[in-house]
Scaffold this motif. Sequence first.
Motif, PDB file in Angstrom:
ATOM      1  N   TYR A 220      -8.497  55.384  -4.890  1.00  9.93           N
ATOM      2  CA  TYR A 220      -9.220  56.312  -4.021  1.00  9.93           C
ATOM      3  C   TYR A 220      -8.335  57.524  -3.747  1.00  9.93           C
ATOM      4  CZ  TYR A 220     -12.250  52.286  -3.112  1.00  9.93           C
ATOM      5  OH  TYR A 220     -13.100  51.212  -3.256  1.00  9.93           O
ATOM      6  N   ASP A 225     -11.076  56.441   2.638  1.00  8.79           N
ATOM      7  CA  ASP A 225     -11.972  56.070   1.542  1.00  8.79           C
ATOM      8  C   ASP A 225     -11.628  54.678   1.008  1.00  8.79           C
ATOM      9  OD1 ASP A 225     -13.580  58.333   1.530  1.00  8.79           O
ATOM     10  OD2 ASP A 225     -12.190  59.453   0.280  1.00  8.79           O
ATOM     11  N   SER A 228     -12.891  52.291   3.382  1.00  8.64           N
ATOM     12  CA  SER A 228     -14.352  52.266   3.271  1.00  8.64           C
ATOM     13  C   SER A 228     -14.791  51.411   2.090  1.00  8.64           C
ATOM     14  CB  SER A 228     -14.892  53.693   3.111  1.00  8.64           C
ATOM     15  OG  SER A 228     -14.593  54.486   4.234  1.00  8.64           O
ATOM     16  N   GLY A 229     -14.070  51.546   0.964  1.00  7.76           N
ATOM     17  CA  GLY A 229     -14.382  50.730  -0.198  1.00  7.76           C
ATOM     18  C   GLY A 229     -14.206  49.250   0.094  1.00  7.76           C
ATOM     19  N   CYS A 273     -12.424  55.467  -8.054  1.00 11.68           N
ATOM     20  CA  CYS A 273     -13.386  55.675  -6.971  1.00 11.68           C
ATOM     21  C   CYS A 273     -13.151  57.032  -6.321  1.00 11.68           C
ATOM     22  CB  CYS A 273     -13.265  54.553  -5.946  1.00 11.68           C
ATOM     23  SG  CYS A 273     -13.462  52.883  -6.616  1.00 11.68           S
ATOM     24  N   ASP A 275     -13.814  61.245  -5.485  1.00 11.36           N
ATOM     25  CA  ASP A 275     -14.931  61.973  -4.891  1.00 11.36           C
ATOM     26  C   ASP A 275     -15.912  62.466  -5.945  1.00 11.36           C
ATOM     27  OD1 ASP A 275     -13.531  61.558  -2.595  1.00 11.36           O
ATOM     28  OD2 ASP A 275     -13.215  63.665  -2.102  1.00 11.36           O
ATOM     29  N   PRO A 303     -19.135  57.179  -5.701  1.00  9.56           N
ATOM     30  CA  PRO A 303     -19.796  56.696  -4.480  1.00  9.56           C
ATOM     31  C   PRO A 303     -21.307  56.713  -4.663  1.00  9.56           C
ATOM     32  CG  PRO A 303     -18.839  58.890  -4.159  1.00  9.56           C
ATOM     33  CD  PRO A 303     -18.310  58.378  -5.456  1.00  9.56           C
ATOM     34  N   ASP A 308     -18.016  61.148  -0.914  1.00  9.15           N
ATOM     35  CA  ASP A 308     -16.913  60.198  -1.009  1.00  9.15           C
ATOM     36  C   ASP A 308     -17.348  58.836  -0.486  1.00  9.15           C
ATOM     37  OD1 ASP A 308     -16.673  60.224   1.849  1.00  9.15           O
ATOM     38  OD2 ASP A 308     -15.463  62.043   1.711  1.00  9.15           O
ATOM     39  N   TYR A 309     -16.440  57.867  -0.533  1.00 12.73           N
ATOM     40  CA  TYR A 309     -16.795  56.502  -0.169  1.00 12.73           C
ATOM     41  C   TYR A 309     -17.026  56.324   1.321  1.00 12.73           C
ATOM     42  CZ  TYR A 309     -16.908  54.073  -4.557  1.00 12.73           C
ATOM     43  OH  TYR A 309     -17.312  53.608  -5.800  1.00 12.73           O
ATOM     44  N   ASN A 310     -16.428  57.149   2.159  1.00 10.19           N
ATOM     45  CA  ASN A 310     -16.711  57.026   3.573  1.00 10.19           C
ATOM     46  C   ASN A 310     -18.134  57.468   3.876  1.00 10.19           C
ATOM     47  OD1 ASN A 310     -16.196  58.463   6.674  1.00 10.19           O
ATOM     48  ND2 ASN A 310     -15.712  56.308   6.315  1.00 10.19           N
ATOM     49  N   SER A 312     -20.562  57.265   1.818  1.00 10.73           N
ATOM     50  CA  SER A 312     -21.393  56.197   1.264  1.00 10.73           C
ATOM     51  C   SER A 312     -21.460  55.008   2.225  1.00 10.73           C
ATOM     52  CB  SER A 312     -20.828  55.760  -0.094  1.00 10.73           C
ATOM     53  OG  SER A 312     -21.716  54.882  -0.757  1.00 10.73           O
TER      54      SER A 312
END
Length: 328
Positions: A220, A225, A228-229, A273, A275, A303, A308-310, A312
Amino acid sequence: ARCFFHTETEVTPMGKYQKNIEAARRITVMQYLETYHPGELVRKTDREYCTRTHDSLIITPANGFFHWFSRNVGGNNAIDYLTKVEGMDFVSAVRLLNEMAPVAASFQPAKAAPVKPHEPRPFTLPTPDRNVEAVAAYLMHRGISPKVLRYCVGSGILYQTTRGNYRNCVFVGKDEGGVPRSAFQRGCQGTYRGDVTGSQKKYGFLMQAENPDCDTVELYEAPIDAMSGATLRQYTDIGKWRSVHYLALGGLNYLPIDYFLQQHPQVKNVVLCFDRDEPGLRFAETVTKRLAERGCNVEKRLPAVGKDYNESLIWYKSKIEKQRGERV
């Protein structure tokens, strides 16, 4: 997520940090590659080089220029190379080049004052607070699960510090012996963010898998992030969220990947993973080629929603909460 990693005292084009920028601009592409990625250089002719990753990227050491013909971009210093080829933001590029050992300047003005050797600034972690209440509240507001939060705090890679009247998250990167070598602060209020002075960027924010023989790592750009993942995996694959390693690179930075793989030779599966934007996608292409040369299996996993994963994760949690409300 990319704005997560700026310097603690941000480098700007003017003012007192102009010297940092000028020093970085004096470093040539060849000097950068010979220091960090010597395996990338391939001699094409007596006067030209290309790279293993990009055979259309021609470097001419005699004048310091490079030109990436397939993208029609070029430059004459390492900053140009890092921003245009590796997709690194300007601040991160200057910071990375300032961490290099002193190199000979590409030119020397007449009667210039002697240049003092570059001395890395000492790294010292900010003083921790007695609790992590503000950090916990802030990160849970960002969707991070209590279980992931407790793991990070308990592992010593996340804590709270106070700067003035503000509480900050401190994300810590450690070496193979568990000694902190880098840290990044993110304000629990406002927009403050920045690397702790003296941080060595090859030490990323790492959430270790439960099984030390784990062969998979997810990469990440930023710590939140990565958390978050891990939270998404906890919610969608109950009980197995620590089945992989999670590594935050501190931006578009390849150094932590190199270091991690050196310390974890059993890892052969790498999930990107990054952005969902142009720099992230371009960096993913570069990383994919480099890792494939190392014999790694690479998967790109964008994502599901947002940049980004946050983002998501926040979307996923709002969806679940809405479904629960409809059932009631």
